[in-house]
Design a protein around this motif. Structure first.
Motif, short mmCIF file in Angstrom:
data_model
loop_
_atom_site.label_atom_id
_atom_site.label_comp_id
_atom_site.label_asym_id
_atom_site.label_seq_id
_atom_site.Cartn_x
_atom_site.Cartn_y
_atom_site.Cartn_z
N SER B 125 -44.84 -9.33 2.95
CA SER B 125 -44.33 -10.35 1.82
C SER B 125 -45.36 -11.26 1.74
O SER B 125 -45.03 -12.32 0.77
CB SER B 125 -43.10 -11.00 2.10
OG SER B 125 -41.98 -9.76 2.05
N HIS B 232 -29.21 -12.28 -6.02
CA HIS B 232 -30.33 -11.86 -5.09
C HIS B 232 -31.51 -11.38 -5.75
O HIS B 232 -32.70 -11.66 -5.36
CB HIS B 232 -29.82 -10.80 -4.02
CG HIS B 232 -30.84 -10.12 -3.20
ND1 HIS B 232 -31.44 -11.29 -2.35
CD2 HIS B 232 -31.55 -9.22 -3.22
CE1 HIS B 232 -32.40 -10.16 -1.50
NE2 HIS B 232 -32.45 -9.02 -2.39
N SER B 233 -31.28 -10.93 -7.14
CA SER B 233 -32.65 -10.68 -8.00
C SER B 233 -33.37 -11.70 -8.31
O SER B 233 -34.50 -11.55 -8.59
CB SER B 233 -32.10 -9.91 -9.30
OG SER B 233 -31.14 -10.78 -9.99
N GLN B 235 -34.08 -14.09 -6.05
CA GLN B 235 -34.79 -14.33 -4.79
C GLN B 235 -36.06 -14.30 -4.61
O GLN B 235 -36.87 -12.93 -4.57
CB GLN B 235 -34.12 -13.86 -3.49
CG GLN B 235 -34.40 -14.46 -2.27
CD GLN B 235 -33.67 -14.01 -1.06
OE1 GLN B 235 -32.41 -13.89 -1.03
NE2 GLN B 235 -34.15 -13.62 0.05
N GLN B 238 -39.60 -13.31 1.54
CA GLN B 238 -39.37 -12.03 2.45
C GLN B 238 -37.92 -11.74 2.05
O GLN B 238 -37.29 -12.66 2.18
CB GLN B 238 -39.80 -12.28 3.72
CG GLN B 238 -40.50 -11.13 4.53
CD GLN B 238 -41.17 -11.30 5.61
OE1 GLN B 238 -41.36 -12.49 5.99
NE2 GLN B 238 -41.66 -10.42 6.24
N THR B 239 -37.59 -10.54 2.01
CA THR B 239 -36.38 -10.03 1.74
C THR B 239 -35.87 -10.19 0.27
O THR B 239 -34.81 -10.15 -0.29
CB THR B 239 -35.22 -10.60 2.62
OG1 THR B 239 -34.94 -11.73 2.50
CG2 THR B 239 -35.36 -10.30 4.06
N GLY B 240 -36.75 -10.82 -0.55
CA GLY B 240 -36.68 -11.08 -2.02
C GLY B 240 -37.86 -10.40 -2.60
O GLY B 240 -38.38 -9.46 -2.08
#
Lengths: 251, 309
Positions: B125, B232-233, B235, B238-240
């Protein structure tokens, strides 16, 4: 019957990544973990098992350190563990061929994994594997349930959040799921340590694990940012906005 | 050397990233075919300069999105040494599926591409940059806003192909409409809020500034995890989503390592935080030590005045 869950071991998202000799220095990574989106796939697979859908087979592809994520999956309820042991970097076709061969061996007709892994963030495996296996594919789901021969899922599609239905064998890739992730209890952790791992080589699966068509030439760190200009208080806003236009030329 | 570009569409029209894909293909040389799933935007695709041919692929299976059905419809029509798509969610899925069908490798979210092929992308990321060489034929998805758009003024021939592939994924009902806001992964300017915004309702102040700038609104993981109103969309990190806009404005975001990874490659970063020691100031080109309550109204007024002239 049964769900195959594909887990990738990645550096914990809090890990610092350092580069040594043009390559990411893996030895400096303190903590490895199951890729976060894969954890939602695992949680969903275990919930399906609890609703009577059959066993959960956890599969990982990677070097020997990756076995740890299988044991972690067993601790929360995975029934069978398969480790495709590869030390070299693989291209998407190799990864998909390996996973396809092992999913076929398990006889699972549902496959779940994260929509992308937190290391490469690619997202090639789920849809590519579905093509290789000849399964249907639903990507970016937050929930899957199965009723009779029909799976129902919630996904963020092009027109918004929608509920879809799919029959027959299918690969689902997970976004951040709706469910809280379960934590293993002590008994689970103890049992998992004794659970055997089927370790397979690419040759065992009839796949050439060497000739990658994608070759990593270099890793580097992102350019260091020079210390910027700092302003105190909202009085500075007019000056900063002018700089955004005149210096940075971005508005 | 020949390239097939899978066009990107949005709400029934051609997405501007398609011209960027053509621009990237043009720099490599050779004929360029643009293939339009569902025929969407095919006449606009034909006007992009450098396009040799447009294939408008029509059929019932394009009425809803089923990756496998689309891929089966498109794959037989795609030829050449290189397949390009956008690294949007659908772009990635389609090109993965098509490349697997063809037995060729795929590399995703590439930010620069040279002859041969040599490609650059970020990994972890944004914590590191990777350079790879890829054997041809291959498939590559490109990150939006990383390549110069090809200009207009073209007039490629359009051929229409009708296909009918069975759809396996049935859309049963819509649960929520897609956000009308620009997605952070496509925006040239992003304004993001963190937990320092106090409560989710205060994101309306970010929305107002985003409207002035034509920006997308993002959020830190802390904000997304704390408030269910922040999806979450949005975010970033990382993890987003990993983003590289021209301007990234971080408001009330302290700057966890995962967030910094996802936005540090932005061309310019403006951080607004009341804590002068916040790590976000370490990557910011411009840092303002202030509460958002003081800073945002002034910022909005100033921007509105500047942009109205």
């Amino acid at each position: 019957m049964g769900v195959a869950v594909l887990l990738k071991q990645v550096p914990d998202t809090t890990a610092k990544i350092s580069i040594s000799g043009g390559k990411v220095d893996e030895s400096s990574i303190a903590k490895w973990a199951i890729s976060p989106y894969d954890e939602y796939a695992l949680e969903s697979a275990i919930q399906l098992k609890e609703s009577g859908f059959g066993d959960v087979v956890a599969i990982t592809c990677g070097p020997s350190r990756a076995a740890k994520c299988l044991t972690e999956a067993a601790a929360v309820g995975a029934d069978r563990l398969i480790h495709i042991l590869t030390e070299s970097t693989l291209d998407s076709i190799q990864v998909q061929s390996l996973l396809s061969a092992s999913v076929k061996e398990t006889g699972c007709d549902l496959v779940m994994c994260g929509k992308q892994a937190a290391d490469t963030n690619s997202g090639s495996t789920g849809p590519g594997l579905a093509s290789t296996l000849g399964f249907s594919f639903v990507g970016g789901v937050t929930r899957v349930s199965v009723n009779g021969g029909l799976a129902s899922a919630t996904r963020l599609g092009p027109s918004g959040l929608e509920e879809v239905e799919v029959g027959g064998p299918c690969v689902f890739t997970f976004d951040k799921g709706e469910s809280e992730l379960r934590r293993p209890n002590v008994r689970g952790i103890m049992m998992a340590k004794k659970k055997p791992i089927d370790s397979l080589s690419p040759e065992d699966l009839g796949v050439n694990g060497t000739n990658s068509l994608v070759i990593i030439k270099d890793h580097s760190s992102p350019p260091e940012k020079q210390p910027g200009q700092k302003f105190i208080g909202s009085e500075s806003i007019p000056e900063v906005v002018e700089k955004l236009r005149e210096e940075a030329n971005v508005i | 050397m020949s390239t097939t570009v899978i066009s990107e569409s949005n709400n029934g029209i051609l997405h501007p990233v398609t011209a960027q894909l053509v621009g990237a293909a043009s720099s490599l040389g050779g004929p360029i075919t643009v293939i339009c799933p569902g025929g969407v935007g095919s006449s606009d695709a034909a006007k992009i300069s450098g396009v040799t041919k447009v294939i408008s692929v029509e059929g019932e299976c394009f009425e809803t999105y089923d990756c496998s059905a689309w891929s089966k419809s498109l794959s037989p029509l795609i030829e050449g040494d290189l397949i390009l798509s956008s690294s949007s969610a659908i772009g990635r899925e389609l090109i993965s599926s098509i490349s697997a069908t063809k037995g060729i490798p795929v590399v995703q979210d590439v930010t620069s591409l040279k002859d041969g092929f040599s490609a650059t992308r970020t990994i972890y990321s944004g914590k590191a940059i990777e350079e790879v060489s890829i054997s041809s034929p291959c498939a590559i998805s490109l990150r939006p806003n990383s390549f110069e758009s090809a200009e207009g003024g073209g007039s490629a021939e359009i051929s229409t192909v009708n296909v009918s592939q069975e759809v396996a994924v049935a859309v049963k009902r819509a649960l929520a409409k897609a956000s009308e806001r620009l997605d952070v992964s496509e925006a040239e300017i992003i304004i993001s809020g963190g937990r320092g915004m106090g409560e989710p309702a205060n994101f309306s102040h970010l929305n107002e500034i985003a409207d002035v700038l034509g920006a997308a609104v993002g959020a830190s993981r802390a904000a997304v995890d704390t408030w269910e109103e922040i999806p979450h969309s949005m975010q970033v990190g990382q993890t987003g989503k990993t983003v590289t806009p021209n301007l990234y404005i971080a408001v009330g975001i302290s700057g966890a390592i995962q967030h910094l990874a996802g936005m540090r490659s932005s061309k310019f970063i403006l951080a607004i935080n009341k804590d002068p020691e916040a790590p976000i100031f370490g990557v910011a080109d411009y840092g303002i030590v202030s509460t958002w309550e003081d800073a945002l109204p002034a910022l909005k007024d100033q921007l509105a005045e500047l942009l109205s002239n």
